[in-house]
Write an enzyme that holds these catalytic residues in place. Structure first.
Site, PDB file in Angstrom:
ATOM      1  N   LYS A  29       0.823  -1.209   0.000  1.00 56.26           N
ATOM      2  CA  LYS A  29       0.000   0.000   0.000  1.00 56.26           C
ATOM      3  C   LYS A  29       0.852   1.252   0.000  1.00 56.26           C
ATOM      4  O   LYS A  29       0.411   2.310  -0.457  1.00 56.26           O
ATOM      5  CB  LYS A  29      -1.004   0.001   1.143  1.00 56.26           C
ATOM      6  CG  LYS A  29      -0.472   0.064   2.547  1.00 56.26           C
ATOM      7  CD  LYS A  29      -1.608  -0.151   3.547  1.00 56.26           C
ATOM      8  CE  LYS A  29      -1.173   0.050   4.986  1.00 56.26           C
ATOM      9  NZ  LYS A  29      -1.055   1.464   5.357  1.00 56.26           N
ATOM     10  N   GLY A  83      -4.733   7.086   7.557  1.00 59.76           N
ATOM     11  CA  GLY A  83      -3.794   8.171   7.834  1.00 59.76           C
ATOM     12  C   GLY A  83      -2.982   8.541   6.618  1.00 59.76           C
ATOM     13  O   GLY A  83      -2.665   9.718   6.390  1.00 59.76           O
ATOM     14  N   ARG A 112      -5.216  12.510  15.355  1.00 58.99           N
ATOM     15  CA  ARG A 112      -3.855  12.282  14.848  1.00 58.99           C
ATOM     16  C   ARG A 112      -3.324  13.604  14.287  1.00 58.99           C
ATOM     17  O   ARG A 112      -3.936  14.203  13.397  1.00 58.99           O
ATOM     18  CB  ARG A 112      -3.843  11.187  13.778  1.00 58.99           C
ATOM     19  CG  ARG A 112      -4.355   9.856  14.297  1.00 58.99           C
ATOM     20  CD  ARG A 112      -4.387   8.790  13.235  1.00 58.99           C
ATOM     21  NE  ARG A 112      -3.033   8.373  12.853  1.00 58.99           N
ATOM     22  CZ  ARG A 112      -2.782   7.424  11.945  1.00 58.99           C
ATOM     23  NH1 ARG A 112      -3.788   6.824  11.328  1.00 58.99           N
ATOM     24  NH2 ARG A 112      -1.540   7.098  11.651  1.00 58.99           N
ATOM     25  N   SER A 158       6.511  11.586  11.586  1.00 59.44           N
ATOM     26  CA  SER A 158       6.043  10.794  10.452  1.00 59.44           C
ATOM     27  C   SER A 158       6.802  11.163   9.182  1.00 59.44           C
ATOM     28  O   SER A 158       6.848  12.339   8.804  1.00 59.44           O
ATOM     29  CB  SER A 158       4.546  11.010  10.223  1.00 59.44           C
ATOM     30  OG  SER A 158       4.123  10.314   9.069  1.00 59.44           O
ATOM     31  N   ASP A 310       6.170  -0.063  11.688  1.00 63.65           N
ATOM     32  CA  ASP A 310       5.060  -0.969  11.402  1.00 63.65           C
ATOM     33  C   ASP A 310       5.368  -2.414  11.780  1.00 63.65           C
ATOM     34  O   ASP A 310       4.457  -3.240  11.891  1.00 63.65           O
ATOM     35  CB  ASP A 310       4.679  -0.902   9.917  1.00 63.65           C
ATOM     36  CG  ASP A 310       3.934   0.376   9.569  1.00 63.65           C
ATOM     37  OD1 ASP A 310       3.453   1.052  10.494  1.00 63.65           O
ATOM     38  OD2 ASP A 310       3.824   0.690   8.373  1.00 63.65           O
ATOM     39  N   LYS A 412      -8.066  -3.115   6.646  1.00 58.71           N
ATOM     40  CA  LYS A 412      -7.398  -1.851   6.354  1.00 58.71           C
ATOM     41  C   LYS A 412      -6.147  -2.046   5.518  1.00 58.71           C
ATOM     42  O   LYS A 412      -5.815  -1.213   4.675  1.00 58.71           O
ATOM     43  CB  LYS A 412      -7.063  -1.128   7.657  1.00 58.71           C
ATOM     44  CG  LYS A 412      -6.593   0.310   7.469  1.00 58.71           C
ATOM     45  CD  LYS A 412      -6.509   1.024   8.800  1.00 58.71           C
ATOM     46  CE  LYS A 412      -6.302   2.516   8.614  1.00 58.71           C
ATOM     47  NZ  LYS A 412      -5.023   2.857   8.027  1.00 58.71           N
TER      48      LYS A 412
END
Length: 430
Positions: A29, A83, A112, A158, A310, A412
């Site tokens: 993704k 997100g 967030r 991020s 992750d 997701k």
């Protein structure tokens, strides 16, 4: 997939002799989302939106639907719980909005933070305002007259903020610059992946010195790059699972490549090699094998996870399942994912007898509170987080009759997850 809670237990014989299987992983993704945004910006049409598979990760569907909604004239765009879609659409709308519109989300989206990205986009000329709490979605966009220049970005929470800005280069002039040198870049390999993917499309960036990115312009590309390598982050659950299976077990993971643009690939192979898992490229993917030879250590296994956040849920489950004490650092930004992943892991594992220690930027376990079947009195909650659900479910190999609420959240990122683990973990709705 049912939305009823699941009762999970090891399938017959998987814990008594070596087993062999094949997984079909979802497409990356990360790569797919970047390709979608580039298509929208350049209108090159390399991705056929009408041909998206039924098992597409919800994150990708959310981003695609948001882009289509914008093209069709919508003034209110909702990206659901993605997100990635929130950050990429924020940058995209800042650079392209030709009418007033709003961008919102669901679930934890409005908790967030988006301020680091909005601050930079305003610096570049975007007209963005917060509709509710300062620093968080939902957002209001109005058309600006000028967009471009020098961006000063804090990417410490991020790397997607940086990737979102890098992906705007087709709209920018040569000399467009992003300066992130004030703070360490979280998940830096993901930014490198974005740069390499842009290069494959002909968009050239230079990073010199480290953290200072300058756009050099575009070169001609005659053949667009392949888009759909399988997802290395999703592969982490296969690695965690095989680490809990008998020696000699193998799983072939279809669609993965080594080397890979995805930063998780290198980290995943290295981490699980320490746990006795070999990785070998093979035709059509890779083969992972349980060798059982752990890297000897007299201290808790220590790993810095800032570049591969992750992977943390799968790694934690593998280490707990193998009774290996650990200390993970560089994990502070996991608190602003789909859930507070540090707290979620702590809250759910304590239901199984495991007491984690949480620090400001660390997660550790001393192995003095092992898994305990008698401790299971309530079902596990994924806290609305796909990665928490997938990782914790694998502990059914150690604790039969594990109960998992809201199994549907895996859609997701990995809609077929429950089908892939079915040969190893039986599932019954209750």
């Amino acid at each position: 997939m049912t939305t009823s809670p699941l009762l999970l237990s090891p399938s017959p014989q998987v814990l008594t002799k070596a087993t062999h299987g094949t997984w079909r992983l979802p497409a990356s993704k990360s790569l797919w989302a970047r390709a979608l945004l580039l298509e929208a910006i350049t209108q090159q049409g390399h991705i056929k939106r009408e041909a998206l598979p039924l098992d597409i990760p919800e994150d990708i569907r959310s981003l695609q639907e948001a882009l289509v909604a914008y093209e069709q004239g919508a003034t209110e765009i909702n990206v659901g719980e993605s997100g990635t879609a929130m950050r990429f659409m924020t940058a995209y709308l800042a650079a392209t909005a030709s009418r007033p519109l709003t961008l919102s989300g669901l679930g934890r989206q409005h908790q967030r933070p988006i301020a680091p990205l909005v601050t930079v986009l305003r610096e570049l000329g975007a007209h963005i305002s917060y509709l509710e709490e300062e620093g968080y979605p939902p957002l209001q966009f109005t058309p600006g007259k000028h967009f471009g220049g020098l961006a000063h970005l804090d990417a410490s929470s991020s790397s997607q903020y940086l990737s979102a800005l890098l992906l705007l280069c087709p709209k920018m002039k040569v000399g467009y610059t992003i300066d992130t040198r004030g703070e360490h870049i979280a998940s830096y390999p993901y930014a490198l992946m974005t740069l390499e993917q842009l290069r494959a499309y002909g968009y050239l960036w230079e990073e010199a010195p480290r953290g200072y990115f300058s756009y050099l312009g575009q070169r001609e590309v005659t053949t667009p790059p392949p888009l759909y390598e399988a997802d290395w982050s999703a592969a982490s659950y296969a690695y965690a699972l095989i680490s809990l299976l008998p020696i000699g077990s193998t799983i072939k993971l279809l669609g993965l490549s080594l080397p890979s643009l995805q930063g998780d690939a290198t980290h995943l192979v290295h981490i699980f090699k320490l746990l006795g898992i070999d990785t070998e490229p093979t035709e059509g993917g890779i083969m992972i094998t349980q060798r059982g030879k752990l890297t000897p250590s007299h201290e808790p296994l220590a790993m810095h996870m800032n570049e591969c956040p992750d992977l943390v849920p799968a790694v934690v489950v593998a280490l707990v399942g193998k009774n290996i004490p650990f200390t993970l650092t560089g994990v502070a930004h996991l608190r602003i994912k789909e859930s507070d992943r540090l707290q979620a892991l702590s809250n759910e594992l304590v239901k199984l007898g495991v007491r984690l220690s949480l620090g400001e930027d660390s997660l550790s376990w001393d192995n003095k509170t092992p898994l305990c079947s008698e401790c299971m009195t309530t079902p596990l909650s994924p806290h609305g987080d796909h990665r928490i659900a997938m990782a914790l479910s694998l502990l059914a190999l150690r604790l039969p009759s594990l109960r998992m609420e809201h199994p549907e959240v895996v859609g997701k990122s990995f809609p077929n997850f429950w089908s892939e683990v079915a040969p190893y973990i039986s599932q019954e709705s209750y």
